[in-house]
Design an enzyme around this catalytic site. Structure first.
Site, PDB file in Angstrom:
ATOM      1  N   LYS A   1       0.810  -1.214   0.000  1.00 19.86           N
ATOM      2  CA  LYS A   1       0.000   0.000   0.000  1.00 19.86           C
ATOM      3  C   LYS A   1       0.844   1.265   0.000  1.00 19.86           C
ATOM      4  O   LYS A   1       2.007   1.265   0.404  1.00 19.86           O
ATOM      5  CB  LYS A   1      -0.992  -0.019   1.174  1.00 19.86           C
ATOM      6  CG  LYS A   1      -2.153  -0.977   0.884  1.00 19.86           C
ATOM      7  CD  LYS A   1      -3.308  -0.864   1.831  1.00 19.86           C
ATOM      8  CE  LYS A   1      -4.404  -1.824   1.358  1.00 19.86           C
ATOM      9  NZ  LYS A   1      -5.489  -1.954   2.337  1.00 19.86           N
TER      10      LYS A   1
ATOM     11  N   ARG B   1      -3.658 -10.134   4.909  1.00 19.27           N
ATOM     12  CA  ARG B   1      -4.034 -10.161   3.485  1.00 19.27           C
ATOM     13  C   ARG B   1      -2.859  -9.655   2.650  1.00 19.27           C
ATOM     14  O   ARG B   1      -2.485  -8.491   2.774  1.00 19.27           O
ATOM     15  CB  ARG B   1      -5.279  -9.279   3.291  1.00 19.27           C
ATOM     16  CG  ARG B   1      -5.830  -9.233   1.887  1.00 19.27           C
ATOM     17  CD  ARG B   1      -7.029  -8.284   1.807  1.00 19.27           C
ATOM     18  NE  ARG B   1      -7.626  -8.273   0.483  1.00 19.27           N
ATOM     19  CZ  ARG B   1      -7.172  -7.520  -0.525  1.00 19.27           C
ATOM     20  NH1 ARG B   1      -6.147  -6.710  -0.352  1.00 19.27           N
ATOM     21  NH2 ARG B   1      -7.756  -7.583  -1.699  1.00 19.27           N
TER      22      ARG B   1
END
Ligand code: PT1
Length: 274
Positions: A219, A253
């Site tokens: 991210k 995840r």
């Protein structure tokens, strides 16, 4: 303990959820699209690497991503669910749409991962009559615009209280807590300061009594901290996963399953929790 469709996880070690995208490729300049066949192959690779759960998504929710119609989303994800049905791992459907949840559950999905925390009309009811696990995630705003002006008085308390309210709503709808997972939603309507505060204080979510899932993999918050392009963020992602597990996360995840698994084996050997 987590009831997850055909599976029951004891959570004595963290689980690795491998990401299977059936969306336009966010790593290219927009021309490339992951086909269902490519997604199935990617899923099987991630199982080889040691994934416990595969998270299949047909609608990107990264900042600025475009909306997808119900029909297009179903056409993307249903063949992948079917193609991975016998892969030996739990299958999660990453969707916000009640209709896609229903179709995926009928096709055998073990988990629904909803970045909208079952707030769409009918979503709670769609899950009530099943054994599937549900991930309830916090976000502020919607992916199209959520990064324009994220604003909190106390991000940790607000995320905590929102998740507490969604757990209560799920329970009121008949979803037992053994089926629930919560997620602070890193990068979903949060600036760097908000994201760091949430990771620093991740352990405060433990008092809600259900397992915590985190999605930090590749991210932009990691890119901002370490000055990295998206394809350079693997090592930073591993550091973030290790920190999250040390602060109590039970499901991670990730794109890079093998690297995460190896790192968590070391955490387990030393801290006895991974
Ligand atoms: C997540 C998550 C998700 N993230 C759950 N599901 C995405 N439960 C999709 C960036 O800032 O964290 N938890 N499904 C992907 N979304 C993003 C958001 C991807 C932000 C990238 C960014 O780079």
């Amino acid at each position: 303990m987590l009831i997850c469709g055909r599976f029951t996880f004891d959570l004595s070690r963290p689980l690795i959820m491998g990401i299977v995208n059936v969306t336009p490729d966010s790593f290219s300049d927009g021309g490339h699209f992951y086909s269902p066949q490519q997604a199935i192959e990617q899923g099987l690779r991630l199982v080889e690497e040691g994934a416990d759960i595969l998270d299949i998504g047909g609608e990107s929710t990264r900042p600025g991503a475009a909306l997808v119609s119900e029909q297009a989303e179903l056409k993307r994800v249903l063949p992948v669910l079917q193609g991975l049905a016998n892969a030996g791992v739990a299958l999660s459907i990453d969707t916000q749409k009640t209709s896609v949840m229903r179709a995926a559950l009928a096709a055998g999905a073990d988990m629904v991962n909803d970045v909208n925390a079952l707030q769409q009309p009918g979503a709670l009811a769609a899950l009530a009559g099943s054994k599937a696990a549900v991930c309830l995630m916090h976000k502020q705003g919607d992916p199209q615009t959520m990064q324009q002006l994220p604003l909190y008085h106390d991000v940790v308390a607000e995320v905590h209280d929102f998740l507490q309210a969604r757990i209560a709503a799920a329970q009121a709808a008949g979803i037992v807590p053994e089926r629930l997972v919560i997620d602070p939603g890193f990068g979903f309507g949060k600036n760097l300061e908000h994201n760091v505060a949430l990771l620093q204080n991740l352990q405060v979510l433990q008092d809600l009594g259900v397992p915590v899932l985190v999605g930090l993999s590749r991210k932009s918050m990691l890119g901002k901290i370490a000055n990295l392009e998206v394809h350079e963020r693997v090592h930073a992602s591993i550091a973030a996963a290790v920190l999250a597990v040390l602060k109590g996360a039970k499901i991670i995840r990730v794109h890079d399953v093998k690297a995460t698994r190896d790192a968590l084996a070391i955490v387990n050997a030393v801290e006895g929790m991974a």
